[in-house]
Design a protein around this motif. Structure first.
Motif, PDB file in Angstrom:
ATOM      1  N   PRO A 223      87.708  -5.880 144.548  1.00 11.47           N
ATOM      2  CA  PRO A 223      86.842  -4.760 144.161  1.00 11.47           C
ATOM      3  C   PRO A 223      86.941  -4.474 142.669  1.00 11.47           C
ATOM      4  CG  PRO A 223      88.210  -4.199 146.063  1.00 11.47           C
ATOM      5  CD  PRO A 223      88.756  -5.467 145.487  1.00 11.47           C
ATOM      6  N   GLN A 224      85.821  -4.190 142.072  1.00  7.78           N
ATOM      7  CA  GLN A 224      85.765  -3.757 140.681  1.00  7.78           C
ATOM      8  C   GLN A 224      84.495  -2.941 140.506  1.00  7.78           C
ATOM      9  OE1 GLN A 224      85.018  -7.318 138.083  1.00  7.78           O
ATOM     10  NE2 GLN A 224      85.374  -8.397 140.004  1.00  7.78           N
ATOM     11  N   GLU A 225      84.346  -2.328 139.352  1.00  6.83           N
ATOM     12  CA  GLU A 225      83.215  -1.436 139.131  1.00  6.83           C
ATOM     13  C   GLU A 225      81.896  -2.152 139.363  1.00  6.83           C
ATOM     14  OE1 GLU A 225      81.610   2.374 137.991  1.00  6.83           O
ATOM     15  OE2 GLU A 225      83.549   1.659 138.678  1.00  6.83           O
ATOM     16  N   GLY A 226      81.137  -1.672 140.359  1.00  2.25           N
ATOM     17  CA  GLY A 226      79.827  -2.227 140.634  1.00  2.25           C
ATOM     18  C   GLY A 226      79.830  -3.488 141.468  1.00  2.25           C
ATOM     19  N   ARG A 227      80.985  -3.989 141.832  1.00  2.00           N
ATOM     20  CA  ARG A 227      81.064  -5.164 142.707  1.00  2.00           C
ATOM     21  C   ARG A 227      81.928  -4.776 143.891  1.00  2.00           C
ATOM     22  NH1 ARG A 227      79.483 -10.335 142.391  1.00  2.00           N
ATOM     23  NH2 ARG A 227      78.728 -10.002 140.276  1.00  2.00           N
ATOM     24  N   TYR A 228      81.270  -4.435 144.975  1.00  2.00           N
ATOM     25  CA  TYR A 228      81.946  -3.811 146.096  1.00  2.00           C
ATOM     26  C   TYR A 228      82.013  -4.733 147.310  1.00  2.00           C
ATOM     27  CZ  TYR A 228      80.799   0.308 143.294  1.00  2.00           C
ATOM     28  OH  TYR A 228      80.665   1.210 142.272  1.00  2.00           O
ATOM     29  N   ARG A 229      82.904  -4.396 148.218  1.00  3.99           N
ATOM     30  CA  ARG A 229      83.000  -5.150 149.477  1.00  3.99           C
ATOM     31  C   ARG A 229      81.869  -4.775 150.432  1.00  3.99           C
ATOM     32  NH1 ARG A 229      89.651  -4.992 150.057  1.00  3.99           N
ATOM     33  NH2 ARG A 229      89.999  -6.662 148.524  1.00  3.99           N
ATOM     34  N   GLN A 230      81.373  -3.575 150.297  1.00  2.63           N
ATOM     35  CA  GLN A 230      80.113  -3.212 150.947  1.00  2.63           C
ATOM     36  C   GLN A 230      79.118  -2.946 149.834  1.00  2.63           C
ATOM     37  OE1 GLN A 230      79.751  -0.454 154.404  1.00  2.63           O
ATOM     38  NE2 GLN A 230      78.424   0.749 153.074  1.00  2.63           N
ATOM     39  N   LEU A 231      78.193  -3.901 149.641  1.00  3.97           N
ATOM     40  CA  LEU A 231      77.239  -3.780 148.548  1.00  3.97           C
ATOM     41  C   LEU A 231      75.869  -3.449 149.123  1.00  3.97           C
ATOM     42  CD1 LEU A 231      75.831  -7.203 147.870  1.00  3.97           C
ATOM     43  CD2 LEU A 231      78.173  -7.188 148.689  1.00  3.97           C
ATOM     44  N   GLN A 232      75.095  -2.721 148.355  1.00  2.49           N
ATOM     45  CA  GLN A 232      73.775  -2.283 148.801  1.00  2.49           C
ATOM     46  C   GLN A 232      72.700  -3.084 148.078  1.00  2.49           C
ATOM     47  OE1 GLN A 232      73.116   0.019 151.121  1.00  2.49           O
ATOM     48  NE2 GLN A 232      75.172   0.822 151.485  1.00  2.49           N
ATOM     49  N   GLN A 233      71.759  -3.620 148.853  1.00  3.44           N
ATOM     50  CA  GLN A 233      70.701  -4.426 148.261  1.00  3.44           C
ATOM     51  C   GLN A 233      69.344  -4.067 148.850  1.00  3.44           C
ATOM     52  OE1 GLN A 233      71.343  -8.633 148.758  1.00  3.44           O
ATOM     53  NE2 GLN A 233      72.652  -8.792 146.957  1.00  3.44           N
ATOM     54  N   VAL A 234      68.309  -4.349 148.082  1.00  2.00           N
ATOM     55  CA  VAL A 234      66.963  -4.480 148.628  1.00  2.00           C
ATOM     56  C   VAL A 234      66.510  -5.892 148.292  1.00  2.00           C
ATOM     57  CG1 VAL A 234      66.478  -2.026 148.328  1.00  2.00           C
ATOM     58  CG2 VAL A 234      65.761  -3.644 146.569  1.00  2.00           C
ATOM     59  N   GLY A 235      65.656  -6.457 149.136  1.00  2.00           N
ATOM     60  CA  GLY A 235      65.230  -7.817 148.877  1.00  2.00           C
ATOM     61  C   GLY A 235      63.908  -8.139 149.536  1.00  2.00           C
ATOM     62  N   ILE A 236      63.359  -9.270 149.174  1.00  2.32           N
ATOM     63  CA  ILE A 236      62.126  -9.755 149.796  1.00  2.32           C
ATOM     64  C   ILE A 236      62.252 -11.243 150.076  1.00  2.32           C
ATOM     65  CG2 ILE A 236      60.693  -8.024 148.660  1.00  2.32           C
ATOM     66  CD1 ILE A 236      59.635 -10.208 146.807  1.00  2.32           C
ATOM     67  N   GLU A 237      61.487 -11.707 151.059  1.00  2.00           N
ATOM     68  CA  GLU A 237      61.346 -13.123 151.343  1.00  2.00           C
ATOM     69  C   GLU A 237      59.867 -13.394 151.598  1.00  2.00           C
ATOM     70  OE1 GLU A 237      64.096 -14.629 150.853  1.00  2.00           O
ATOM     71  OE2 GLU A 237      65.535 -13.006 151.205  1.00  2.00           O
ATOM     72  N   ALA A 238      59.349 -14.466 151.005  1.00  2.00           N
ATOM     73  CA  ALA A 238      57.973 -14.923 151.241  1.00  2.00           C
ATOM     74  C   ALA A 238      58.078 -16.328 151.823  1.00  2.00           C
ATOM     75  CB  ALA A 238      57.177 -14.922 149.942  1.00  2.00           C
ATOM     76  N   ILE A 239      57.776 -16.452 153.112  1.00  2.00           N
ATOM     77  CA  ILE A 239      58.082 -17.667 153.858  1.00  2.00           C
ATOM     78  C   ILE A 239      56.802 -18.361 154.323  1.00  2.00           C
ATOM     79  CG2 ILE A 239      59.207 -18.543 155.963  1.00  2.00           C
ATOM     80  CD1 ILE A 239      61.198 -16.214 155.667  1.00  2.00           C
ATOM     81  N   GLY A 240      56.724 -19.669 154.087  1.00  2.00           N
ATOM     82  CA  GLY A 240      55.648 -20.456 154.673  1.00  2.00           C
ATOM     83  C   GLY A 240      54.726 -21.151 153.706  1.00  2.00           C
ATOM     84  N   VAL A 241      54.818 -20.864 152.409  1.00  2.00           N
ATOM     85  CA  VAL A 241      53.892 -21.469 151.437  1.00  2.00           C
ATOM     86  C   VAL A 241      54.677 -21.923 150.215  1.00  2.00           C
ATOM     87  CG1 VAL A 241      51.901 -21.099 149.938  1.00  2.00           C
ATOM     88  CG2 VAL A 241      51.959 -20.040 152.196  1.00  2.00           C
ATOM     89  N   ASP A 242      54.481 -23.174 149.808  1.00  2.00           N
ATOM     90  CA  ASP A 242      55.090 -23.689 148.585  1.00  2.00           C
ATOM     91  C   ASP A 242      54.052 -23.625 147.478  1.00  2.00           C
ATOM     92  OD1 ASP A 242      56.426 -24.934 146.568  1.00  2.00           O
ATOM     93  OD2 ASP A 242      56.654 -26.861 147.561  1.00  2.00           O
ATOM     94  N   ASP A 243      54.079 -22.540 146.718  1.00  2.00           N
ATOM     95  CA  ASP A 243      53.083 -22.317 145.685  1.00  2.00           C
ATOM     96  C   ASP A 243      53.792 -21.691 144.488  1.00  2.00           C
ATOM     97  OD1 ASP A 243      51.019 -21.400 144.036  1.00  2.00           O
ATOM     98  OD2 ASP A 243      49.750 -20.784 145.701  1.00  2.00           O
ATOM     99  N   PRO A 244      53.731 -22.312 143.305  1.00  2.00           N
ATOM    100  CA  PRO A 244      54.396 -21.729 142.136  1.00  2.00           C
ATOM    101  C   PRO A 244      53.894 -20.328 141.814  1.00  2.00           C
ATOM    102  CG  PRO A 244      52.978 -23.570 141.508  1.00  2.00           C
ATOM    103  CD  PRO A 244      53.088 -23.597 142.990  1.00  2.00           C
ATOM    104  N   ALA A 245      52.649 -20.004 142.195  1.00  2.00           N
ATOM    105  CA  ALA A 245      52.145 -18.649 141.983  1.00  2.00           C
ATOM    106  C   ALA A 245      52.927 -17.645 142.819  1.00  2.00           C
ATOM    107  CB  ALA A 245      50.657 -18.575 142.331  1.00  2.00           C
ATOM    108  N   LEU A 246      53.391 -18.066 144.000  1.00  2.00           N
ATOM    109  CA  LEU A 246      54.187 -17.184 144.847  1.00  2.00           C
ATOM    110  C   LEU A 246      55.576 -16.975 144.244  1.00  2.00           C
ATOM    111  CD1 LEU A 246      54.094 -15.571 147.479  1.00  2.00           C
ATOM    112  CD2 LEU A 246      54.920 -17.614 148.674  1.00  2.00           C
ATOM    113  N   ASP A 247      56.153 -18.026 143.683  1.00  2.00           N
ATOM    114  CA  ASP A 247      57.433 -17.874 142.977  1.00  2.00           C
ATOM    115  C   ASP A 247      57.294 -16.843 141.862  1.00  2.00           C
ATOM    116  OD1 ASP A 247      57.447 -20.311 144.421  1.00  2.00           O
ATOM    117  OD2 ASP A 247      59.027 -21.117 143.143  1.00  2.00           O
ATOM    118  N   ALA A 248      56.217 -16.972 141.093  1.00  2.00           N
ATOM    119  CA  ALA A 248      55.997 -16.054 139.975  1.00  2.00           C
ATOM    120  C   ALA A 248      55.788 -14.621 140.479  1.00  2.00           C
ATOM    121  CB  ALA A 248      54.791 -16.501 139.150  1.00  2.00           C
TER     122      ALA A 248
END
Length: 441
Positions: A125-150
């Motif tokens: 454990p250290q400042e801002g790096r915790y054993r229980q960390l909180q995140q938000v995230g996204i996944e875009a699944i099913g299409v290989d398109d560089p526009a989607l990466d961007a």
């Protein structure tokens, strides 16, 4: 004040109802998480709620057994059915599992999913790096398109800016694909095996040599300074893909730097990878990142050719980055109106008044316990409310309540039967902003 008999587990922060700007303020935490999710929703990502724990093999197969996450950091235990389960260390594998389990990969593509919540990693454990960390995230699944990466990268950039951050740096690179990774792997291993590596690092070089380039130890970084880089060994297709991603980022006005040594800490990444870095946080400068993972869906039992790209943004890290910039989250006030009843009859009248305010969508609270005027007004000030509602015997007799603007000290008598509407109207126009400004000041 007594600290009590119990403490939170080491490396796990509490977020508590103290005013915005104070350490561990839940108001700031909620404001950051809400703002990040709002920016995500604006790009058409639907919310998915994931289990806190999953079958251990999901993460061993998906994240990669050579990673520190799997080898050293997972909270794994046997349940009462003697099944091995693990507290989720990251979100992507769980989202892919859910998409496959519910057949979303056979519908409209890409599947665009967002998530939020706690993740668990056993590390120092250290400042801002915790054993229980909180995140938000996204996944875009099913299409290989560089526009989607961007798009994924641009959504993250906008999300950070929506909370007021502007001192971060976006680093991007490409990790290639199956057309160039095998040849590069041989070239990198040849370089690494010529070095005087310790036994554990040599073992890592045998399993996934890219992970050695992610080693943060100064002596390893020095030894690998001249290592061959993936970005210099891309075959035409992944090279073109990467160039298109950069072109779309330019078109979207998203600033970036190409970092040829960028290596994400999880094994499933291919092609585009990226990280958001904030130098105000010292050595632990990453605040979020992600990339493309074209083979993960198939590896977890899905159809061949179903690809994905996504990110995870650290809520805890974002709060620290805001503090490093001398800012705080745009937190909504906990209450807008605070009742100050002076006497039993006033309290009896204040209770239904607060009920009317809350029914109108005005966050409200009051001083409980027969406090004197001075103590009740201190409580009103500490609450961060915009208005104090002062009600005593004389006001009751006149059928009014004293409405005090806590930002400028002005007060006036308002009829009891109309004051709820008056406050609701003021709150709709500028009350929330006014309270936030007062809290910030």
């Amino acid at each position: 004040m007594s600290a009590g008999s119990f403490q939170a587990p080491k490396g796990i922060p509490d977020y508590i109802p103290v005013p915005s700007g104070e350490k561990n303020s839940s108001a700031d935490f909620l404001a950051v998480r809400t703002a990040l999710l709002r920016a995500i929703a604006d790009a058409g990502y639907g919310y998915i709620e994931l289990p806190i724990f999953e079958d251990t093999s999901l993460f061993a197969r998906g994240v990669g057994e050579s990673t520190d996450v799997v080898a050293k950091e997972m909270y794994t235990f046997a349940d009462r059915g003697d099944r091995s389960v693990t507290l989720r260390p990251e979100g992507t594998a769980g989202v892919v599992r859910a998409v496959l389990q519910h057949g979303l990969d056979r519908g409209q593509l890409p599947v665009k999913a967002a998530y939020a919540g706690p993740f668990f990693r056993y590390e120092r454990p250290q400042e801002g790096r915790y054993r229980q960390l909180q995140q938000v995230g996204i996944e875009a699944i099913g299409v290989d398109d560089p526009a989607l990466d961007a798009e994924v990268i641009a959504v993250a950039d906008r999300a950070y800016r929506s909370v007021g951050l502007d001192g971060f740096r976006l680093e991007v690179s490409s990790l290639g694909d199956e057309t160039c990774r095998p040849q590069y792997r041989e070239k990198l291993q040849e370089f690494l095996f010529a070095l005087d590596l310790d036994e554990e690092t040599r073992r890592r070089a045998e399993i996934n040599p890219l992970r050695v380039l992610d080693d943060k130890r100064p002596e390893v970084k020095a030894m690998t300074a001249d290592a061959p880089l993936m970005i210099d060994n891309l075959t035409p297709e992944p090279k073109e893909h990467f160039e298109k991603v950069l072109g779309y980022l330019d078109a979207l006005g998203v600033p970036y730097v190409v970092n040829p040594r960028l290596v994400r800490g999880l094994d499933y990444y291919t092609k585009t990878c990226f990280e958001f870095v904030h130098d105000g946080l010292g050595a632990q400068s990453g605040i979020g990142g992600g990339g493309r993972y074209d083979g993960l869906v198939e590896q977890l039992g899905g159809r061949e050719g179903v690809t994905g790209v996504g990110f995870g943004l650290g809520v805890d890290r974002t709060l620290l980055a805001l503090a490093a910039e001398g800012k705080r989250a745009p937190a909504a006030p906990r209450v807008v109106a605070f009742g100050v009843p002076l006497g039993d009859d006033a309290r009896d009248a204040m209770v239904p008044l607060l009920g009317r305010l809350r029914a109108l969508g005005v966050p409200s609270d009051m001083a409980y316990g027969n406090r004197a005027m001075k103590g009740a007004m201190k409580a009103a000030d500490r609450s961060g409310a915009r208005f104090a509602l002062i009600l005593g015997d004389s006001e009751l007799a006149d059928g009014v309540v004293m409405l005090k603007d806590l930002a400028n000290g002005e007060q006036r008598a308002v009829p009891l039967d109309t004051v709820a509407g008056v406050i609701a109207s003021a709150n709709d126009v500028n009350g929330a902003d006014g309270a936030s400004a007062r809290s910030a000041g």
